[in-house]
Design a protein around this motif. Structure first.
Motif, PDB file in Angstrom:
ATOM      1  N   PHE A   1     -42.278 -14.436  26.741  1.00  0.00           N
ATOM      2  CA  PHE A   1     -42.932 -15.308  27.501  1.00  0.00           C
ATOM      3  C   PHE A   1     -42.226 -15.849  28.396  1.00  0.00           C
ATOM      4  O   PHE A   1     -40.913 -15.970  28.502  1.00  0.00           O
ATOM      5  CB  PHE A   1     -43.800 -16.265  26.623  1.00  0.00           C
ATOM      6  N   THR A   2     -42.885 -16.658  29.526  1.00  0.00           N
ATOM      7  CA  THR A   2     -41.969 -17.835  30.526  1.00  0.00           C
ATOM      8  C   THR A   2     -42.677 -19.126  30.347  1.00  0.00           C
ATOM      9  O   THR A   2     -43.735 -19.075  30.062  1.00  0.00           O
ATOM     10  CB  THR A   2     -42.256 -17.164  31.881  1.00  0.00           C
ATOM     11  N   GLU A   3     -41.704 -19.907  30.160  1.00  0.00           N
ATOM     12  CA  GLU A   3     -41.976 -21.403  30.163  1.00  0.00           C
ATOM     13  C   GLU A   3     -41.873 -22.219  31.546  1.00  0.00           C
ATOM     14  O   GLU A   3     -40.858 -22.049  31.902  1.00  0.00           O
ATOM     15  CB  GLU A   3     -41.471 -22.111  29.102  1.00  0.00           C
TER      16      GLU A   3
ATOM     17  N   LYS B   1     -46.506 -22.341  28.465  1.00  0.00           N
ATOM     18  CA  LYS B   1     -46.061 -20.935  28.221  1.00  0.00           C
ATOM     19  C   LYS B   1     -46.996 -19.959  28.826  1.00  0.00           C
ATOM     20  O   LYS B   1     -48.279 -20.215  28.679  1.00  0.00           O
ATOM     21  CB  LYS B   1     -46.024 -20.790  26.651  1.00  0.00           C
ATOM     22  N   GLU B   2     -46.495 -18.992  29.524  1.00  0.00           N
ATOM     23  CA  GLU B   2     -47.239 -17.804  30.217  1.00  0.00           C
ATOM     24  C   GLU B   2     -46.712 -16.508  29.930  1.00  0.00           C
ATOM     25  O   GLU B   2     -45.398 -16.328  29.783  1.00  0.00           O
ATOM     26  CB  GLU B   2     -47.503 -18.281  31.738  1.00  0.00           C
ATOM     27  N   THR B   3     -47.629 -15.811  29.719  1.00  0.00           N
ATOM     28  CA  THR B   3     -47.085 -14.177  29.494  1.00  0.00           C
ATOM     29  C   THR B   3     -47.660 -13.292  30.582  1.00  0.00           C
ATOM     30  O   THR B   3     -49.031 -13.422  30.723  1.00  0.00           O
ATOM     31  CB  THR B   3     -47.516 -13.622  28.111  1.00  0.00           C
TER      32      THR B   3
ATOM     33  N   ASP C   1     -50.931 -19.670  27.876  1.00  0.00           N
ATOM     34  CA  ASP C   1     -51.287 -20.404  26.527  1.00  0.00           C
ATOM     35  C   ASP C   1     -51.314 -21.909  26.427  1.00  0.00           C
ATOM     36  O   ASP C   1     -50.450 -22.397  25.891  1.00  0.00           O
ATOM     37  CB  ASP C   1     -50.219 -19.552  25.745  1.00  0.00           C
TER      38      ASP C   1
ATOM     39  N   ASN D   1     -51.049 -23.187  22.990  1.00  0.00           N
ATOM     40  CA  ASN D   1     -49.552 -22.918  22.494  1.00  0.00           C
ATOM     41  C   ASN D   1     -49.727 -22.185  21.008  1.00  0.00           C
ATOM     42  O   ASN D   1     -49.281 -22.486  19.880  1.00  0.00           O
ATOM     43  CB  ASN D   1     -48.964 -24.026  21.997  1.00  0.00           C
TER      44      ASN D   1
END
Length: 886
Positions: free
Chosen positions: A286-288, A293-295, A393, A396
């Motif tokens: 994922f990337t924060e 947080k996003e995927t 997300d 979380n």
């Protein structure tokens, strides 16, 4: 319509079976290592060889997104890469000037916002036409340009709607009970909108954009202008965005957590301060971005066969951003690739003996053949396409969230790469930049019409200024029933629904809100359902089955024609009306006797000094009286005394029929006397319960006929004021439980609804027809014709859950609307309180009816305190009268 998304046109060179170029290199390296070990002098080298072969085989044969050895290579590369960045290092945008985005690499972009429509309500040929129009923007691409179709979750901003309610609230200065109730309604309505008009609680909608990239600014502007014009000509609404809206769009492609009201535009603004995130961290899965947080998942396989608007379901996944990016492939290069790929597929087909592999090759070969035909014969172009889905997300949930999103995408027929250890590359693919050129592995060749068939612009919202909020789906449903345009010709409404479906609750919610918006509302109520609302809203309840509220059938209404028409036409028109009235009330009299009555009417009016030369408006102004049933009976008996033989017998028969309406007759309390009905409150309920309790539909129909004339007079009186520039309240005429009034043998009620609908359309009013029995509208050919006339004159239809039989009747009544099977199922399966809404051919949706607590209390709770005061006041009055009498 079925659509084909071709399989990849770039087929990797295959040796033997599934061995590809990089696999051969990997195996060659492994073979060298094993060979070196075999010829070495190391003790036990055969053991080492066995271990090396086992490890190499495991790395080669085990697959996730790719073969394990390649995944390890990617993981190692990620492991030793930088993972935490300042936001500006991951933002390609240099500046935003007007309607242009300038990038650090020296290229530019412009953005078109595409409006949604009810695409699935259209016939296949119309859908295909729209897709062909949209395909033009791909066909128009020049080499070196890049285009992205972007779906974002955008918040519904309701600031203007809140202001409109505040203006209405401030304008309500009165202190009467009605004014107090209306202020409560408006305050509640405002509170409800303000609650969902915040960053934390706002509703979101799917917003769609087309982003065009080019190194030449002049070419970019020309292409965007041409695309917008071409889309508009094809009935697709596209608008180029600029300034603050463009800044908000750019920021939302990076982060979802910000308030759009904060976005300001300034020519000197710094992108780093407004758009750029503060910090970007890349993890393996994922990337924060600024704590969220996003995927990003990349589509690596598309369904071979699909349908129009195939990207809709993909874009409807909650909490996601979807980006479908394409660059054009020169036609000659595309054809060469297709030829090479077809030859390679054919070779693979010959070499494999597996049925599954042969079948796969056959399908792949067929898709290549399809592409060649489309490019050669239909002016198609080929594009390198990369599609990504970024899931946010917010809660979380971690791995469970990512698995669920991937599972959802796969269920739609797509296959995805989770981009493990490649989230940095995935992040760049999903943001605004020109990075597709560096992402060769994710490209798939798709022809322009198949890509245009993605057409995800199918969601729609109903948010109309100066309207009333009556429900919600993905956002509030706010409807302005009195707007006018090419598509909205009138304000008339039909409400259908089986018992217990929520129809009555909706009607009361609608009426309460309409009253708060300053209308003059008349309701024909067969079951005394609106007494509480009338009591709480300062309304008036008129019992149409008891005495004291007389509508004189012989009274000529002077507002039913233009101001200039004050003489004979009014009287002649009223005589025609009386013919229908007597046909309704004197059923069984016979046509010959009916004609005899009608022949007496001019003499009856002459006795009151009324002829075709009489100025009836002056006559009414001087408070002169019209004839009554007593006068008619007196004239009949006068004629009887002078008549002979057959005429005398006929007059005696007529006497028998008429005397029940004259003095001391059983219906004299209804119509014998001068009109004294006064309906001057803003909310008037005409209660038919008493009248219908006697099961005499003939008398009820006649009363409705008279009421038609009365309300028609009110409509035209209102319209005459409008023509003079006088501000008046719109008139709303509602018939509840319309099926109760309908008699298959006497369609007066349906004619009333049909004529009222026409007059409301002409005179700026509104009719609402409600029924729970659709079948009663289909009692025969004549009845069905009248019913369809009512439907035709109604702009809006609200359908609450219907059983299978009623749903079939509904489809028969609405056969011109092309209701789909999915919509028919929705009408039957919708939960209680959910309406299927039809505004026009291309605007249909479902929503849940919502009423604030204040609105509900107004039609559900009687004002007990007020009732007690009235009783005490009445008791004191009675005591005072008794004391006075004693």
């Amino acid at each position: 319509m079925k659509r084909i998304i071709p399989k990849p046109i770039k087929v990797k060179i295959a040796f033997l079976k599934d061995f590809y170029t990089r696999d051969i290199i990997f195996l060659a390296v492994c073979a060298l290592i094993v060979g070196a070990t075999a010829f070495s002098n190391i003790a036990g080298n055969w053991v080492f060889m066995a271990i090396e072969i086992t490890v190499a085989a495991s790395l080669f044969l085990f697959k996730t997104d790719d073969r394990l050895y390649y995944e390890i290579f990617i993981a190692c590369r990620y492991l030793f890469s930088k993972k935490k960045f300042d936001g500006k290092d991951q933002t390609a945008i240099e500046s935003i000037q007007g309607d242009v985005i300038k990038f650090k690499g020296g290229y530019y972009a412009g953005v078109l916002k595409i409006s949604s429509m009810e695409f699935f309500l259209l016939r296949d040929e119309v859908q295909n036409k729209l897709i062909d129009v949209f395909a033009a923007i791909y066909k128009n691409l020049a080499v070196g340009q890049k285009i992205s179709l972007v779906k974002l979750d955008r918040p519904v901003i309701l600031d203007e709607f809140v202001k409109e309610i505040q203006v209405k609230f401030d304008a309500r200065k009165g202190k009467a009970a009605q004014d107090k109730a209306i202020k409560k309604i408006l305050q509640d309505r405002k509170n409800a909108l303000e609650k969902i008009n915040t960053v934390d609680n706002c509703c979101y909608y799917n917003a769609f954009y087309v982003v065009l990239y080019d190194e030449n600014l002049e070419n970019l502007n020309a292409a965007l202008k041409a695309n917008a014009r071409e889309l508009a000509d094809g009935d697709i609404v596209a608008e180029r965005i600029s300034q603050a809206e463009l800044v908000a769009f750019a920021k939302r492609t990076v982060t979802q957590v910000f308030g759009e009201r904060e976005i300001k535009y300034d020519d000197e603004m710094s992108v780093d301060d407004v758009i750029t995130p503060k910090e970007v961290k890349f993890a393996s899965k994922f990337t924060e971005v600024d704590g969220i947080k996003e995927t990003t998942f990349v589509i690596n396989r598309y369904p071979l066969e699909t349908f129009n608007a195939w990207a809709t379901a993909l874009c409807n996944i909650d909490y996601t951003k979807v980006v479908i990016t394409a660059t054009p492939i020169p036609t000659d290069k595309a054809m060469k690739q297709l030829d090479r790929s077809a030859a390679e597929i054919e070779e693979q087909y010959q070499k494999t003996g597996k049925v599954s592999k042969r079948s796969e090759n056959e399908l792949h070969y067929a898709s290549m053949k399809y592409l060649v035909e489309e490019i050669g014969n239909n002016n198609e172009v080929m594009l390198d396409v990369c599609a990504s889905v970024t899931a946010y997300d917010y809660e979380n949930k971690g791995g469970a969230f990512r698995k669920q999103v991937k599972k959802t995408i796969n269920k739609l027929g797509f296959r995805t790469s989770s981009m493990v250890s490649r989230q940095a590359e995935a992040y760049r693919l999903s943001t605004l930049n020109n990075s597709l050129n560096t992402a060769q592995v994710f490209k798939q060749g798709i022809n322009s019409s198949s890509l245009a068939a993605a057409f995800p612009f199918v969601s729609s919202q109903i948010l109309e200024h100066n309207g009333i909020m009556i429900g919600e789906n993905s956002a509030p449903v706010i409807i302005d029933f009195f707007k006018r345009s090419d598509m909205y010709k009138n304000s008339n409404v039909v409400v259908l629904g089986s018992v217990g479906g929520g129809k009555s609750f909706f009607a009361k919610t609608l009426f309460t809100n309409l009253l708060a918006d300053d209308v003059h509302l008349f309701v024909l109520d067969p079951e005394a359902e609106y007494n509480i609302l009338a009591e709480n809203m300062g309304g008036q309840v008129i019992d149409m089955g008891q005495g004291g509220n007389i509508i004189n059938p012989f009274a000529v209404l002077t507002d039913v024609a233009d101001d200039s028409d004050t003489h004979g036409n009014l009287l002649l028109a009223h005589l025609t009306f009386l013919e229908e009235f007597f046909r309704t009330t004197l059923e069984g009299l016979g046509s010959e006797n009916l004609e005899l009555i009608l022949s007496l009417l001019p003499e009856l009016y002459a006795k009151k000094g009324i002829t075709i030369q009489t100025d009836l408006k002056k006559y009414v102004a001087s408070n002169k009286e019209f004839p009554t049933f007593d006068d008619l009976l007196s004239l009949i008996r006068e004629k009887t005394n002078k008549a002979k033989n057959l005429e005398k017998a006929n007059l005696k028969v007529i006497d028998t029929f008429i005397k029940k309406f004259a003095k001391n007759g059983r219906y004299s309390f209804l119509w014998n006397g001068q009109t004294n009905l006064t309906a001057n409150a803003d909310f008037v309920v005409f209660n038919f319960q008493t009248l219908l309790a006697n099961a005499n539909k003939t008398i009820a129909a006649a009363q409705m006929l008279l009421l038609t004339q009365y309300l028609n007079n009110e409509l035209i009186h209102n319209y005459n004021k409008i023509k003079k520039g006088v501000s008046v309240k719109p008139i709303v005429i509602a018939t509840d439980e319309a099926h109760v009034f309908i008699d298959p043998n006497n369609p007066v009620a349906l004619r009333f609804m049909k004529n009222t609908a026409k007059r409301c359309r002409k005179y700026m009013g509104m009719q609402v027809v409600m029924t729970q029995s659709v079948n009663d509208f289909l009692g025969g050919v004549d009845l069905e014709r009248e019913s369809k006339a009512v439907i035709t004159e109604c702009q809006y239809t609200f359908v609450f859950p219907l059983n299978a039989s009623s749903a079939a009747d509904f489809l028969k009544l609405y056969d011109k609307l092309d209701i789909t099977q999915e919509e028919a199922n929705e009408i039957m399966d919708n939960p209680r309180g959910t309406a299927f809404f039809i505004a026009h051919q291309r605007n249909r949706t479902s929503f849940r009816v919502v009423a604030t607590e204040t609105v509900r209390n107004l039609f559900e709770k009687s004002n007990v305190k007020k009732a007690r005061k009235s009783k005490k006041k009445l008791a004191k009055s009675n005591i005072a009268e008794e004391e006075k009498a004693s």
